[in-house]
Write a protein that holds these residues in place. Structure first.
Motif, PDB file in Angstrom:
ATOM      1  N   GLY A   1     -18.280   7.137 -26.229  1.00 16.21           N
ATOM      2  CA  GLY A   1     -17.814   7.226 -27.623  1.00 16.21           C
ATOM      3  C   GLY A   1     -18.455   6.170 -28.518  1.00 16.21           C
ATOM      4  N   ARG A   2     -17.845   5.968 -29.692  1.00  8.41           N
ATOM      5  CA  ARG A   2     -18.360   4.972 -30.639  1.00  8.41           C
ATOM      6  C   ARG A   2     -18.266   3.578 -30.017  1.00  8.41           C
ATOM      7  N   LYS A   3     -19.345   2.828 -30.139  1.00 10.40           N
ATOM      8  CA  LYS A   3     -19.390   1.511 -29.496  1.00 10.40           C
ATOM      9  C   LYS A   3     -18.645   0.455 -30.330  1.00 10.40           C
ATOM     10  N   LEU A   4     -17.875  -0.374 -29.641  1.00 10.34           N
ATOM     11  CA  LEU A   4     -17.178  -1.459 -30.339  1.00 10.34           C
ATOM     12  C   LEU A   4     -18.029  -2.724 -30.419  1.00 10.34           C
ATOM     13  N   PHE A   5     -19.096  -2.749 -29.628  1.00  8.41           N
ATOM     14  CA  PHE A   5     -20.145  -3.763 -29.791  1.00  8.41           C
ATOM     15  C   PHE A   5     -21.292  -3.024 -30.469  1.00  8.41           C
ATOM     16  N   PRO A   6     -21.403  -3.141 -31.809  1.00  8.69           N
ATOM     17  CA  PRO A   6     -22.499  -2.424 -32.464  1.00  8.69           C
ATOM     18  C   PRO A   6     -23.820  -2.803 -31.798  1.00  8.69           C
ATOM     19  N   ARG A   7     -24.686  -1.795 -31.626  1.00  7.13           N
ATOM     20  CA  ARG A   7     -25.878  -2.023 -30.804  1.00  7.13           C
ATOM     21  C   ARG A   7     -26.920  -2.914 -31.455  1.00  7.13           C
ATOM     22  N   LYS A   8     -27.081  -2.743 -32.782  1.00  8.69           N
ATOM     23  CA  LYS A   8     -28.145  -3.542 -33.399  1.00  8.69           C
ATOM     24  C   LYS A   8     -27.866  -3.809 -34.882  1.00  8.69           C
ATOM     25  N   GLY A   9     -28.797  -4.591 -35.436  1.00  9.95           N
ATOM     26  CA  GLY A   9     -28.713  -4.846 -36.882  1.00  9.95           C
ATOM     27  C   GLY A   9     -27.641  -5.867 -37.239  1.00  9.95           C
ATOM     28  N   ARG A  10     -27.449  -6.002 -38.529  1.00  7.49           N
ATOM     29  CA  ARG A  10     -26.496  -6.984 -39.057  1.00  7.49           C
ATOM     30  C   ARG A  10     -25.070  -6.744 -38.557  1.00  7.49           C
ATOM     31  N   GLU A  11     -24.753  -5.443 -38.428  1.00 10.85           N
ATOM     32  CA  GLU A  11     -23.409  -5.055 -37.975  1.00 10.85           C
ATOM     33  C   GLU A  11     -23.066  -5.730 -36.632  1.00 10.85           C
ATOM     34  N   ARG A  12     -24.083  -5.788 -35.754  1.00  7.93           N
ATOM     35  CA  ARG A  12     -23.859  -6.398 -34.437  1.00  7.93           C
ATOM     36  C   ARG A  12     -23.519  -7.893 -34.580  1.00  7.93           C
ATOM     37  N   TRP A  13     -24.300  -8.574 -35.412  1.00  5.31           N
ATOM     38  CA  TRP A  13     -24.092 -10.029 -35.527  1.00  5.31           C
ATOM     39  C   TRP A  13     -22.793 -10.331 -36.263  1.00  5.31           C
TER      40      TRP A  13
ATOM     41  N   VAL B   1     -14.760  -4.790 -10.393  1.00  4.84           N
ATOM     42  CA  VAL B   1     -15.341  -3.462 -10.552  1.00  4.84           C
ATOM     43  C   VAL B   1     -16.548  -3.329  -9.644  1.00  4.84           C
ATOM     44  N   LYS B   2     -16.552  -2.231  -8.873  1.00  7.61           N
ATOM     45  CA  LYS B   2     -17.682  -1.935  -7.975  1.00  7.61           C
ATOM     46  C   LYS B   2     -18.092  -3.157  -7.154  1.00  7.61           C
ATOM     47  N   GLY B   3     -17.137  -3.813  -6.536  1.00  7.32           N
ATOM     48  CA  GLY B   3     -17.431  -4.947  -5.667  1.00  7.32           C
ATOM     49  C   GLY B   3     -17.893  -6.191  -6.396  1.00  7.32           C
ATOM     50  N   MET B   4     -17.745  -6.198  -7.736  1.00  4.93           N
ATOM     51  CA  MET B   4     -18.194  -7.364  -8.511  1.00  4.93           C
ATOM     52  C   MET B   4     -17.002  -7.848  -9.354  1.00  4.93           C
ATOM     53  N   ASP B   5     -16.964  -9.152  -9.597  1.00  4.83           N
ATOM     54  CA  ASP B   5     -15.914  -9.695 -10.467  1.00  4.83           C
ATOM     55  C   ASP B   5     -16.530 -10.136 -11.788  1.00  4.83           C
ATOM     56  N   LEU B   6     -15.934  -9.662 -12.879  1.00  5.29           N
ATOM     57  CA  LEU B   6     -16.449 -10.025 -14.212  1.00  5.29           C
ATOM     58  C   LEU B   6     -15.456 -10.902 -14.953  1.00  5.29           C
ATOM     59  N   PHE B   7     -15.928 -11.838 -15.674  1.00  7.43           N
ATOM     60  CA  PHE B   7     -15.161 -12.739 -16.529  1.00  7.43           C
ATOM     61  C   PHE B   7     -16.197 -13.308 -17.477  1.00  7.43           C
ATOM     62  N   ASP B   8     -15.902 -13.856 -18.653  1.00  8.65           N
ATOM     63  CA  ASP B   8     -14.617 -13.945 -19.270  1.00  8.65           C
ATOM     64  C   ASP B   8     -14.442 -12.773 -20.243  1.00  8.65           C
ATOM     65  N   SER B   9     -13.538 -12.892 -21.240  1.00 12.39           N
ATOM     66  CA  SER B   9     -13.224 -11.710 -22.044  1.00 12.39           C
ATOM     67  C   SER B   9     -14.439 -11.098 -22.777  1.00 12.39           C
ATOM     68  N   PRO B  10     -15.367 -11.902 -23.352  1.00  9.49           N
ATOM     69  CA  PRO B  10     -16.507 -11.242 -24.023  1.00  9.49           C
ATOM     70  C   PRO B  10     -17.343 -10.410 -23.051  1.00  9.49           C
ATOM     71  N   VAL B  11     -17.501 -10.931 -21.820  1.00 16.69           N
ATOM     72  CA  VAL B  11     -18.326 -10.220 -20.824  1.00 16.69           C
ATOM     73  C   VAL B  11     -17.611  -8.943 -20.369  1.00 16.69           C
ATOM     74  N   ILE B  12     -16.324  -9.058 -20.086  1.00 21.72           N
ATOM     75  CA  ILE B  12     -15.565  -7.876 -19.644  1.00 21.72           C
ATOM     76  C   ILE B  12     -15.579  -6.809 -20.742  1.00 21.72           C
ATOM     77  N   CYS B  13     -15.347  -7.256 -21.984  1.00 22.34           N
ATOM     78  CA  CYS B  13     -15.308  -6.288 -23.094  1.00 22.34           C
ATOM     79  C   CYS B  13     -16.665  -5.594 -23.244  1.00 22.34           C
ATOM     80  N   GLU B  14     -17.735  -6.350 -23.137  1.00 21.78           N
ATOM     81  CA  GLU B  14     -19.049  -5.726 -23.306  1.00 21.78           C
ATOM     82  C   GLU B  14     -19.336  -4.771 -22.146  1.00 21.78           C
ATOM     83  N   TYR B  15     -18.906  -5.151 -20.952  1.00 27.72           N
ATOM     84  CA  TYR B  15     -19.095  -4.244 -19.807  1.00 27.72           C
ATOM     85  C   TYR B  15     -18.334  -2.935 -20.063  1.00 27.72           C
ATOM     86  N   LEU B  16     -17.073  -3.037 -20.410  1.00 28.64           N
ATOM     87  CA  LEU B  16     -16.280  -1.814 -20.619  1.00 28.64           C
ATOM     88  C   LEU B  16     -16.905  -0.950 -21.720  1.00 28.64           C
ATOM     89  N   ASP B  17     -17.411  -1.614 -22.757  1.00 27.17           N
ATOM     90  CA  ASP B  17     -17.998  -0.845 -23.858  1.00 27.17           C
ATOM     91  C   ASP B  17     -19.257  -0.088 -23.411  1.00 27.17           C
TER      92      ASP B  17
END
Ligand code: GSH
Length: 206
Positions: free
Chosen positions: A82-94, A61-77
């Motif tokens: 819309g609603r975030k699949l990586f909750p931003r803060k609080g207990r929900e995130r952990w 993406v944009k001349g950069m390569d991302l890996f592995d799945s947690p990093v790619i997923c967080e980038y896409l999120d």
């Protein structure tokens, strides 16, 4: 904007996490899919160019390569409003990140067991090694069963990862009956498996 490029295989459970997240956030239309085949003993030169670890998923993406799945997923999120699949803060995130760690941990053990039992020449297989990996899988399943309540609700990176992990057991460990000892988990997965994104990414037989 140039489309992103995802190196994946339809059978890869880690790539499935990315595909699920892309479908749930409607980013799938912005991604060109590049289907590749690889194993640790038969690497893929194209993948090697985009991930020094030589594994999928990898996202260009944009001349950069991302890996592995947690990093790619967080980038896409971070790329949708819309609603975030990586909750931003609080207990929900952990809770979500911890579930992701359990799902990824189960997958790491399952993949090692699969490589040991399928890829390694038969005379070199080490049953204690495979047993050790299966013990880790059991450990995660037991923990998930104990906290099955935390899986309920809208999808997060945690629940997506757990679904990919259970789906991989069904795909590659067909004679492993994980459901009878983990009924709450089995009930949750039966419902989750009806989600359109999960249905659309079931690995094809083979
Ligand atoms: N931690 C990585 C694991 C990725 C992984 O192991 N992918 C497998 C396919 S399911 C792979 O590329 N295996 C080839 C290899 O190990 O060389 C992630 O989360 O993306």
């Amino acid at each position: 904007m140039a489309k992103m490029k995802l190196y994946y295989s339809p059978s890869s459970p880690y790539a499935r996490k990315v595909r699920l997240l892309a479908l749930e956030t409607k980013l799938d239309k912005k991604i060109d899919m590049v289907n590749v085949a690889l194993t640790p003993v038969a690497p893929n030169a194209d993948v090697d160019k985009h991930n020094p670890i030589g594994k999928i998923p990898a996202l260009s993406v944009k001349g950069m390569d991302l890996f592995d799945s947690p990093v790619i997923c967080e980038y896409l999120d971070s790329q949708h409003k819309g609603r975030k699949l990586f909750p931003r803060k609080g207990r929900e995130r952990w809770v979500a990140l911890r579930l992701q760690a359990m799902g990824d941990g189960l997958l790491d053990a399952a993949l090692l067991a699969r490589y040991e039992g399928f890829l390694r020449p038969e005379d070199k297989r080490w049953s204690d090694w495979s047993k050790g990996q299966m013990k880790k899988i059991e450990g995660v399943l037991t923990q998930l069963e104990a906290e099955a309540k935390s899986l309920k609700g809208k999808p997060t990176i945690g629940t997506i990862t757990v679904a990919c992990a259970l789906g991989y057991l069904d795909f590659r460990f067909t004679s492993f009956d994980w459901r009878s000892k983990h009924p709450k988990l089995a009930k949750w997965f039966a419902l989750a498996a009806k989600t359109p994104s999960i249905k659309a990414t079931v690995p094809p037989p083979g």
